[in-house]
Design an enzyme around this catalytic site. Structure first.
Site, PDB file in Angstrom:
ATOM      1  N   THR A 125     -25.949  45.663  28.373  1.00 34.68           N
ATOM      2  CA  THR A 125     -26.807  44.780  27.577  1.00 34.68           C
ATOM      3  C   THR A 125     -26.945  43.374  28.146  1.00 34.68           C
ATOM      4  OG1 THR A 125     -26.851  43.568  25.474  1.00 34.68           O
ATOM      5  CG2 THR A 125     -24.732  44.428  26.127  1.00 34.68           C
ATOM      6  N   GLU A 127     -26.788  40.849  26.452  1.00 36.98           N
ATOM      7  CA  GLU A 127     -25.816  39.988  25.759  1.00 36.98           C
ATOM      8  C   GLU A 127     -24.674  39.602  26.705  1.00 36.98           C
ATOM      9  OE1 GLU A 127     -25.062  38.729  22.305  1.00 36.98           O
ATOM     10  OE2 GLU A 127     -27.197  38.652  22.638  1.00 36.98           O
ATOM     11  N   TYR A 150     -18.774  41.748  20.645  1.00 39.02           N
ATOM     12  CA  TYR A 150     -19.673  42.835  21.073  1.00 39.02           C
ATOM     13  C   TYR A 150     -19.919  42.755  22.578  1.00 39.02           C
ATOM     14  CZ  TYR A 150     -24.095  45.206  22.061  1.00 39.02           C
ATOM     15  OH  TYR A 150     -25.067  45.986  22.637  1.00 39.02           O
ATOM     16  N   LYS A 154     -18.792  45.268  25.685  1.00 35.43           N
ATOM     17  CA  LYS A 154     -19.800  45.898  26.551  1.00 35.43           C
ATOM     18  C   LYS A 154     -19.565  45.551  28.028  1.00 35.43           C
ATOM     19  CE  LYS A 154     -22.782  48.353  24.164  1.00 35.43           C
ATOM     20  NZ  LYS A 154     -23.300  49.655  24.598  1.00 35.43           N
TER      21      LYS A 154
END
Ligand code: NAP
Ligand code: GDD
Length: 323
Positions: A125, A127, A150, A154
């Site tokens: 991601t 992010e 999160y 990841k």
């Protein structure tokens, strides 16, 4: 007939990917947490629920994953399952890491030991970049700085996927996907929260939408385009990681402009409230991806533009609520 195993089948991307692979003649096996209790609304909306072989299991259960891969012998594995809501990851960082980080490692172990001839896709991601860069053309070589539990979970899964490729000569690769949305997006994410909220206002079911930081900017694409890129990555000779994005960034203000315009409202200021509970302890302010590598090597390009995407989502939410 090629065989695919998808985790996260009931999610937004899992549903579109199932539809895509079925249309290409694949036998599709999808991991679901509970065959009775899971919510299959997306697979039902796309009319693929009865065409996917639903396999019960959890990403945190390594033995079960090994048994499943031994039974199915898939040609392609797509790891899409995750605790995906960034905001929730501060409330439950341990569960987020158990699923997103350790769950992925368990699936990589099952892949290495029980299905090593398959090709493996990891859902990484944007992010992971953290929005800390001054240049907003983030690509495969840009440094990573996760700013939530999160994103940190990841990042571990991302590097484990790279590590299994480099250590064991396996075909494992990551797609670093920027935000992608659709009428099948979960209601907790800002795009769908707004399109559903706007539809409710239009139908007199609600008076306003309560949001957090509306200055945030994202590179938003259409999920249907992005699952095509996942598939293309696994059709390559060599496993490589790719940024998948539109290359265009928009603010939540832009999103509100388009969504409210759809219901004939030009000034949305009276319909939006802000609530600190939707603010994040550390925010990713802006993201924009550079998709040159995907264009060059995969021949992939996004087809649906931002305005069309938002309109599509408002229309679908109106249709659902009118029903
Ligand atoms: P989503 O709609 O939230 O779907 C998440 C899926 O993961 C659901 O099917 C959920 O199943 C499943 N899941 C959660 N915990 C699980 C567990 N312990 N065991 C098995 N399944 C579990 O997410 P999405 O938007 O489709 O995203 C797909 C993947 O891409 C995710 O890994 C996400 O982090 C990543 N990603 C998404 C975006 C984006 O903008 N959408 C961008 C970059 C990366 P239940 O139905 O049982 O809850
Ligand atoms: N969800 C939400 N709700 N976000 C809000 C709100 C609100 O009420 N108000 C403002 N925002 C801001 C968030 O602070 C964030 O900056 C931005 O809107 C987008 O939030 P989300 O839609 O929740 O998505 P995300 O960018 O945090 O995460 C999504 O995209 C990632 C890829 O970059 C998820 O799909 C992740 O799983 C994915 O990895």
């Amino acid at each position: 007939m090629p065989k695919a195993f998808i985790t996260g089948t009931t999610g937004q991307d899992g549903a579109y990917l199932s539809e895509l692979l079925l249309s290409k003649g694949y036998e599709v096996h999808g991991l679901v947490r509970d065959k009775e209790k899971s919510d299959f609304w997306r697979l039902v909306e796309l009319d693929v629920k009865d065409k996917v072989n639903l396999v019960e299991g959890d990403l945190t259960d390594e033995e079960r994953l090994k048994n499943i891969l031994t039974d199915i012998k898939p040609d392609e594995i797509y790891n899409l399952a995750a605790q995906t809501f960034v905001g929730a990851s501060w409330h439950d960082p341990v569960a987020t890491a158990d699923i997103n980080a350790m769950g992925t490692l368990k699936l990589l172990e099952a892949f290495k030991n029980c299905a090593s001839n398959a090709k493996f896709y990891q859902a990484s991601t944007s992010e992971m970049y953290g929005g800390i860069h001054t240049s907003f053309a983030l690509d495969e070589a840009t440094s990573l700085h996760p700013r939530s539990p999160y994103a940190t979970s990841k990042l571990f899964a991302h590097w484990m996927t790279v590590n299994y490729r480099e250590s064991f000569d396996l075909f494992s690769c990551s797609g670093i996907l920027f935000n992608h949305e659709s009428p099948l997006r979960g209601i907790e994410f800002v795009t769908r929260k707004i399109t559903d909220g706007v539809a409710r206002i239009k139908l007199g079911l609600s008076k306003s939408i309560s949001l957090g930081n509306i200055d945030a900017k994202r590179d938003w694409g259409f999920a249907g385009d992005y699952v095509e890129a996942m598939w293309l990555m696994l059709q390559q000779e060599k496993p490589e990681d790719f940024v998948i994005s539109t290359g265009v960034t928009h603010s939540i203000h832009d999103l509100l402009d388009i969504a409210f315009e759809e219901i004939g409202i030009n000034d949305w200021s009276n319909y939006i409230t802000q609530d600190p509970k939707f603010m994040r302890p550390s925010e990713v302010k802006e993201l924009c991806g550079k998709n040159e590598k995907a264009k060059r090597l995969l021949g992939w390009e996004p087809k649906v533009e931002f305005k069309e995407l938002v309109k599509m989502m408002v229309e679908k939410d109106l249709e659902r609520l009118e029903k």
